[in-house]
Enzyme design. Sequence first.
Site, short mmCIF file in Angstrom:
data_model
loop_
_atom_site.label_atom_id
_atom_site.label_comp_id
_atom_site.label_asym_id
_atom_site.label_seq_id
_atom_site.Cartn_x
_atom_site.Cartn_y
_atom_site.Cartn_z
N SER A 1 0.86 -1.19 0.00
CA SER A 1 0.00 0.00 0.00
C SER A 1 0.89 1.23 0.00
O SER A 1 2.09 1.14 0.30
CB SER A 1 -0.87 -0.01 1.26
N TYR B 1 -2.02 -1.33 10.40
CA TYR B 1 -2.06 -1.49 8.95
C TYR B 1 -0.76 -0.99 8.32
O TYR B 1 -0.17 -1.66 7.46
CB TYR B 1 -3.26 -0.70 8.40
#
Length: 275
Positions: free
Chosen positions: A154, A167
Site C-alpha cells: 500500500s 495497517y
Amino acid sequence: MKLAGKVAFITGAARGQGRSHAVTLAAEGADIIAVDLCAPLDTVGYPLATEEDLAETVRQVEALDRRIVARVADVRDTAGLRAAVDEGVAELGRLDIVAANAGILSSGSTQELTEAAWREMIDVNLSGVWRTCKVAIPHVIAGGRGGSLILTSSVAGLKSYPNVGHYVAAKHGVVGLARTLATELGPYGIRVNTVNPTQVDTDMIQNDVMYHLFVPDEDNPTKEQFAAASRATGLLPVDWIESRDVSEVVLFLASDAARYLTGIALPIDAGATLR
C-alpha cells in the site's frame, strides 16, 4: 496473450482487486488458482466477501475460456492454504505467478488498538502474505522457468498515516518481505515485487469505517465528503483509483515485459507518496 501457458495463484480473489487480478490475468491466457476466506472477521467493521462472490469470480474467469480452481481458504491457516495450492497445481499442472492480495482494514489510534485488532491485522496482512509465499514458492521453483511474486502492499507501506498503525506496520513489513524474497529467489529466476496502491474503489474503502477515518470531524460523513478528502491525498485530480488500475500493473509485473524488475515497491498512487 502475454501469460499463455502460465498459472497464477491469487488470494482474496472473491471480489475487489483480487477478482480484477484474476480476470485480467485470465484474459491474457493464465489459468487461475483462487482462494478467499469468504467469512466475516470480528475486528473488521465492514462486510467481507462471500462464497457467492467467489463463485462470480469463477464465472467471469470461465467466461474467458480459462480454467480456474477456486477454494475457500484462510491465509491465517498454512495447512488449508497449502492444500488449496497443491490441489490447484495438481489440476492445472504448474505455478508461475503469485498475487498475494488478501487484506483487511480496521482503524484506531495506536495506543488504543486492542490486542485482537493488532493480532488479526498482522496475521492477515503480513503473516498471511508470508504464508501465501511459503506454500507457493516450492511449486514455482519446481516449474524450472522462473516466475513472478507480486505482493500487495500500500502507499501505507511507504509512508505513515494516523489511526492505522497496525495497517501501516503490516504494509511496511510486506515491502521488507518482498525485498528479502527477491534476494533469496533471484538465483531461481523468480522475481518478487510489491504494488503499493492508494485508495482503491472497493468495499474496503467504501464503508463507514473509512469515511470516519478520512472525515473525522463529521458524525455521519458522506461518500462525497470522503471523496473530497481522498482526492486531497494525491497530486492527480482523482477521488480514488479502480481495481483495474492495480490489475494492469500486476499484469505488467507478471509478464516478460518486467523480466528484469525485482525487489521494487511500485506506487500506484496518483502522487500520494509525494504529499
